[in-house]
Design a protein around this motif. Structure first.
Motif, PDB file in Angstrom:
ATOM      1  N   LEU A   1      10.807 102.294 114.241  1.00 21.82           N
ATOM      2  CA  LEU A   1      12.174 102.414 114.755  1.00 21.82           C
ATOM      3  C   LEU A   1      12.168 103.153 116.095  1.00 21.82           C
ATOM      4  O   LEU A   1      12.828 102.734 117.056  1.00 21.82           O
ATOM      5  CB  LEU A   1      13.054 103.166 113.747  1.00 21.82           C
ATOM      6  CG  LEU A   1      14.472 103.486 114.207  1.00 21.82           C
ATOM      7  CD1 LEU A   1      15.297 102.217 114.387  1.00 21.82           C
ATOM      8  CD2 LEU A   1      15.166 104.426 113.219  1.00 21.82           C
ATOM      9  N   ARG A   2      11.401 104.233 116.164  1.00 21.57           N
ATOM     10  CA  ARG A   2      11.325 105.006 117.405  1.00 21.57           C
ATOM     11  C   ARG A   2      10.693 104.183 118.527  1.00 21.57           C
ATOM     12  O   ARG A   2      11.162 104.207 119.675  1.00 21.57           O
ATOM     13  CB  ARG A   2      10.531 106.285 117.160  1.00 21.57           C
ATOM     14  CG  ARG A   2      10.584 107.280 118.319  1.00 21.57           C
ATOM     15  CD  ARG A   2       9.775 108.539 118.032  1.00 21.57           C
ATOM     16  NE  ARG A   2      10.282 109.248 116.876  1.00 21.57           N
ATOM     17  CZ  ARG A   2       9.657 109.314 115.692  1.00 21.57           C
ATOM     18  NH1 ARG A   2       8.515 108.680 115.509  1.00 21.57           N
ATOM     19  NH2 ARG A   2      10.182 109.991 114.693  1.00 21.57           N
TER      20      ARG A   2
ATOM     21  N   GLU B   1       4.959  88.851 122.709  1.00 19.19           N
ATOM     22  CA  GLU B   1       5.335  89.702 123.843  1.00 19.19           C
ATOM     23  C   GLU B   1       6.377  90.752 123.465  1.00 19.19           C
ATOM     24  O   GLU B   1       6.591  91.730 124.197  1.00 19.19           O
ATOM     25  CB  GLU B   1       5.859  88.845 125.007  1.00 19.19           C
ATOM     26  CG  GLU B   1       7.248  88.254 124.817  1.00 19.19           C
ATOM     27  CD  GLU B   1       7.304  87.041 123.892  1.00 19.19           C
ATOM     28  OE1 GLU B   1       8.418  86.543 123.633  1.00 19.19           O
ATOM     29  OE2 GLU B   1       6.236  86.592 123.429  1.00 19.19           O
ATOM     30  N   THR B   2       7.039  90.570 122.322  1.00 22.92           N
ATOM     31  CA  THR B   2       8.050  91.550 121.888  1.00 22.92           C
ATOM     32  C   THR B   2       7.468  92.606 120.952  1.00 22.92           C
ATOM     33  O   THR B   2       8.197  93.469 120.464  1.00 22.92           O
ATOM     34  CB  THR B   2       9.229  90.844 121.181  1.00 22.92           C
ATOM     35  OG1 THR B   2       8.758  90.221 119.965  1.00 22.92           O
ATOM     36  CG2 THR B   2       9.856  89.792 122.075  1.00 22.92           C
ATOM     37  N   ALA B   3       6.165  92.543 120.687  1.00 21.56           N
ATOM     38  CA  ALA B   3       5.534  93.487 119.760  1.00 21.56           C
ATOM     39  C   ALA B   3       5.364  94.862 120.399  1.00 21.56           C
ATOM     40  O   ALA B   3       5.204  94.993 121.623  1.00 21.56           O
ATOM     41  CB  ALA B   3       4.179  92.949 119.298  1.00 21.56           C
ATOM     42  N   VAL B   4       5.399  95.892 119.562  1.00 22.06           N
ATOM     43  CA  VAL B   4       5.148  97.277 119.978  1.00 22.06           C
ATOM     44  C   VAL B   4       4.059  97.837 119.066  1.00 22.06           C
ATOM     45  O   VAL B   4       3.632  97.208 118.103  1.00 22.06           O
ATOM     46  CB  VAL B   4       6.429  98.136 119.897  1.00 22.06           C
ATOM     47  CG1 VAL B   4       7.503  97.603 120.830  1.00 22.06           C
ATOM     48  CG2 VAL B   4       6.949  98.191 118.464  1.00 22.06           C
ATOM     49  N   ALA B   5       3.637  99.048 119.349  1.00 22.09           N
ATOM     50  CA  ALA B   5       2.584  99.678 118.542  1.00 22.09           C
ATOM     51  C   ALA B   5       3.042  99.828 117.096  1.00 22.09           C
ATOM     52  O   ALA B   5       4.167 100.257 116.834  1.00 22.09           O
ATOM     53  CB  ALA B   5       2.230 101.044 119.127  1.00 22.09           C
TER      54      ALA B   5
ATOM     55  N   ALA C   1       5.901 100.807  93.283  1.00 21.86           N
ATOM     56  CA  ALA C   1       4.875 101.701  92.747  1.00 21.86           C
ATOM     57  C   ALA C   1       3.873 102.158  93.807  1.00 21.86           C
ATOM     58  O   ALA C   1       2.929 102.874  93.485  1.00 21.86           O
ATOM     59  CB  ALA C   1       4.140 101.006  91.603  1.00 21.86           C
ATOM     60  N   ASN C   2       4.058 101.752  95.050  1.00 20.90           N
ATOM     61  CA  ASN C   2       3.169 102.188  96.129  1.00 20.90           C
ATOM     62  C   ASN C   2       3.178 103.713  96.233  1.00 20.90           C
ATOM     63  O   ASN C   2       4.243 104.323  96.349  1.00 20.90           O
ATOM     64  CB  ASN C   2       3.627 101.564  97.447  1.00 20.90           C
ATOM     65  CG  ASN C   2       2.727 101.909  98.618  1.00 20.90           C
ATOM     66  OD1 ASN C   2       1.651 102.478  98.439  1.00 20.90           O
ATOM     67  ND2 ASN C   2       3.167 101.567  99.811  1.00 20.90           N
ATOM     68  N   THR C   3       2.031 104.345  96.209  1.00 25.54           N
ATOM     69  CA  THR C   3       1.952 105.814  96.281  1.00 25.54           C
ATOM     70  C   THR C   3       1.430 106.302  97.632  1.00 25.54           C
ATOM     71  O   THR C   3       1.294 107.503  97.840  1.00 25.54           O
ATOM     72  CB  THR C   3       1.036 106.363  95.166  1.00 25.54           C
ATOM     73  OG1 THR C   3      -0.261 105.757  95.284  1.00 25.54           O
ATOM     74  CG2 THR C   3       1.620 106.056  93.794  1.00 25.54           C
ATOM     75  N   GLU C   4       1.150 105.381  98.549  1.00 22.61           N
ATOM     76  CA  GLU C   4       0.693 105.764  99.883  1.00 22.61           C
ATOM     77  C   GLU C   4       1.903 106.125 100.735  1.00 22.61           C
ATOM     78  O   GLU C   4       2.749 105.284 101.025  1.00 22.61           O
ATOM     79  CB  GLU C   4      -0.080 104.603 100.521  1.00 22.61           C
ATOM     80  CG  GLU C   4      -0.666 104.933 101.884  1.00 22.61           C
ATOM     81  CD  GLU C   4      -1.392 103.751 102.512  1.00 22.61           C
ATOM     82  OE1 GLU C   4      -1.853 103.877 103.658  1.00 22.61           O
ATOM     83  OE2 GLU C   4      -1.491 102.694 101.845  1.00 22.61           O
ATOM     84  N   MET C   5       2.016 107.410 101.108  1.00 25.01           N
ATOM     85  CA  MET C   5       3.195 107.866 101.848  1.00 25.01           C
ATOM     86  C   MET C   5       2.764 108.660 103.080  1.00 25.01           C
ATOM     87  O   MET C   5       1.702 109.268 103.089  1.00 25.01           O
ATOM     88  CB  MET C   5       4.083 108.733 100.942  1.00 25.01           C
ATOM     89  CG  MET C   5       4.712 107.967  99.817  1.00 25.01           C
ATOM     90  SD  MET C   5       5.931 108.976  98.946  1.00 25.01           S
ATOM     91  CE  MET C   5       6.175 107.942  97.501  1.00 25.01           C
ATOM     92  N   PRO C   6       3.635 108.706 104.129  1.00 24.59           N
ATOM     93  CA  PRO C   6       4.942 108.055 104.188  1.00 24.59           C
ATOM     94  C   PRO C   6       4.812 106.528 104.231  1.00 24.59           C
ATOM     95  O   PRO C   6       3.834 105.996 104.743  1.00 24.59           O
ATOM     96  CB  PRO C   6       5.553 108.593 105.485  1.00 24.59           C
ATOM     97  CG  PRO C   6       4.378 108.958 106.327  1.00 24.59           C
ATOM     98  CD  PRO C   6       3.323 109.435 105.383  1.00 24.59           C
ATOM     99  N   TYR C   7       5.835 105.861 103.687  1.00 23.18           N
ATOM    100  CA  TYR C   7       5.834 104.413 103.645  1.00 23.18           C
ATOM    101  C   TYR C   7       5.905 103.837 105.058  1.00 23.18           C
ATOM    102  O   TYR C   7       6.777 104.207 105.849  1.00 23.18           O
ATOM    103  CB  TYR C   7       7.044 103.893 102.879  1.00 23.18           C
ATOM    104  CG  TYR C   7       7.064 104.195 101.404  1.00 23.18           C
ATOM    105  CD1 TYR C   7       5.916 104.166 100.624  1.00 23.18           C
ATOM    106  CD2 TYR C   7       8.272 104.488 100.772  1.00 23.18           C
ATOM    107  CE1 TYR C   7       5.962 104.421  99.264  1.00 23.18           C
ATOM    108  CE2 TYR C   7       8.329 104.739  99.406  1.00 23.18           C
ATOM    109  CZ  TYR C   7       7.172 104.711  98.659  1.00 23.18           C
ATOM    110  OH  TYR C   7       7.225 104.965  97.321  1.00 23.18           O
ATOM    111  N   ALA C   8       5.023 102.902 105.351  1.00 21.18           N
ATOM    112  CA  ALA C   8       5.060 102.174 106.619  1.00 21.18           C
ATOM    113  C   ALA C   8       5.352 100.707 106.340  1.00 21.18           C
ATOM    114  O   ALA C   8       5.000 100.183 105.281  1.00 21.18           O
ATOM    115  CB  ALA C   8       3.729 102.321 107.357  1.00 21.18           C
ATOM    116  N   GLU C   9       5.979 100.053 107.297  1.00 20.22           N
ATOM    117  CA  GLU C   9       6.405  98.661 107.122  1.00 20.22           C
ATOM    118  C   GLU C   9       5.227  97.723 106.866  1.00 20.22           C
ATOM    119  O   GLU C   9       5.402  96.653 106.283  1.00 20.22           O
ATOM    120  CB  GLU C   9       7.166  98.190 108.364  1.00 20.22           C
ATOM    121  CG  GLU C   9       8.451  98.921 108.625  1.00 20.22           C
ATOM    122  CD  GLU C   9       8.292 100.187 109.449  1.00 20.22           C
ATOM    123  OE1 GLU C   9       9.319 100.744 109.900  1.00 20.22           O
ATOM    124  OE2 GLU C   9       7.131 100.639 109.657  1.00 20.22           O
ATOM    125  N   THR C  10       4.044  98.120 107.302  1.00 24.60           N
ATOM    126  CA  THR C  10       2.860  97.284 107.130  1.00 24.60           C
ATOM    127  C   THR C  10       2.171  97.508 105.781  1.00 24.60           C
ATOM    128  O   THR C  10       1.197  96.809 105.465  1.00 24.60           O
ATOM    129  CB  THR C  10       1.858  97.550 108.266  1.00 24.60           C
ATOM    130  OG1 THR C  10       1.613  98.968 108.357  1.00 24.60           O
ATOM    131  CG2 THR C  10       2.400  97.049 109.599  1.00 24.60           C
TER     132      THR C  10
END
Length: 333
Positions: free
Chosen positions: A304-305, A240-244, A133-142
């Motif tokens: 993903l990018r 150390e494997t994290a990205v933006a 039911a999340n209406t905040e789009m585009p959907y982000a993994e966070t």
């Protein structure tokens, strides 16, 4: 690499196995050949994969833990990609136990097999339906994803929670990917594109839910499996494997990644594309929204990018045309 893939007789698993075999990897498939839809279609996919000398397969259910464990141990894979599942939002209303058996028990068996085999990366399929039911789009993994609207989506969200715990307890790197409305050649007969194309070519009405006021982020299947392939090498680890914009867990080698086209397409426009590809007009039977469905999905594919340098890009007109070409060839229409 040696890669163990569940669901290789299925739509997405078939395309991923084909891509990996073309790259020269060794693939062992595992599929239960359930009769949820035409088993002949599944057998044809496996037959094509068996033409590759580096492909082997075990045909058994995920719930058959002994067969699954034996197949994984014999393969000794570097990576496991878990795609097999009981799919379908609407079918989960009629037969929820099938989703418990395949998606909960079956997925646990896969996670345990991965732990025992000591794979360097376990990748598992989730779905955009977990955003509910999340209406905040585009959907982000966070974004928060705690309001699932179908039992299918609930089992997939449970898989994400199970996998995070497994990654934390056992230090097993896990990537979950959330798919957004995948379509293309060799697709499932229960999916909208397949049903719409069949109805239009046979001159029968097609059911259009929510009176056509629905939006989907349609993702072409070869784009999707390219994303999965690249994520195999993006192994989650420590900070150390994290990205933006990462969804990387602070306590486990675990992340969730959207794989979508990042384009919101109205259902009516999707049908227009099928009409253009078939050269025929659809007889549209407008219906109310079905229980468990959501009015819109739309992916933020920035993570993903950031992880792979890649983002799906096939446009709806091109993707639909390729499916219709396959459909006509396969069914002689």
């Amino acid at each position: 690499m040696r890669i163990f893939i569940t669901g290789t007789a299925g739509f997405i698993g078939f395309h991923l196995a084909e891509l990996l075999l073309q790259e020269g990897h060794e693939v062992h498939g595992y599929d239960g050949m359930s009769d949820y839809y035409d088993v002949t279609l599944k057998e044809r996919r496996h037959a094509l994969l068996r033409q590759h000398p580096a492909f082997a397969a075990t045909e058994a259910l995920l719930e058959d833990d002994a067969r699954l464990q034996a197949a994984v141990q014999a393969c000794a894979p570097d990576v496991i990609v878990h795609l097999a599942a009981q799919a379908g939002v609407r079918y989960s209303i009629d037969n929820p136990r099938a989703y418990v058996d395949a998606n909960i028990i079956g997925t646990f068996n896969v996670m345990e097999a991965a732990r025992q085999a000591g794979v360097r990366h376990l990748l598992m399929a989730s779905t955009s339906s977990v955003y509910g039911a999340n209406t905040e789009m585009p959907y982000a993994e966070t974004h928060k994803a705690d309001t699932q609207m179908s039992f299918y989506a609930a089992t997939k969200k449970a898989n994400e929670a199970m996998a995070h715990a497994w990654a934390h307890i056992h230090g097993l790197p896990v990537t979950m990917f959330r798919f957004f409305t995948v379509y293309g050649p060799w697709g499932r007969p229960d999916m909208a594109l397949f049903k719409f194309t069949k109805g239009i070519l046979e001159g029968r009405p097609i059911d259009v839910y929510n009176h056509g006021d629905m939006w989907r982020d349609f993702t072409y299947v070869t784009d999707l499996v390219r994303g999965i392939r690249l994520l195999i090498d993006a192994v989650p680890g420590g900070p150390e494997t994290a990205v933006a914009g990462d969804s990387l867990s602070p306590v486990a080698p675990f992340r969730v990644v959207n794989i979508g086209n990042s384009t919101k397409v109205r259902l009516e426009d999707f049908i227009d594309a099928i009409e253009a590809a078939t050269g025929r007009k659809a007889q549209r039977n407008y219906m109310p929204m079905q229980p468990g469905d959501v009015p819109a999905t739309w992916a933020d594919a920035g993570l993903l990018r950031a992880l792979t340098g890649y983002a799906p890009e096939t446009g709806i007109a091109d993707g639909v045309a390729r499916f219709v070409e396959w459909y006509r060839d396969y069914y002689g229409q």
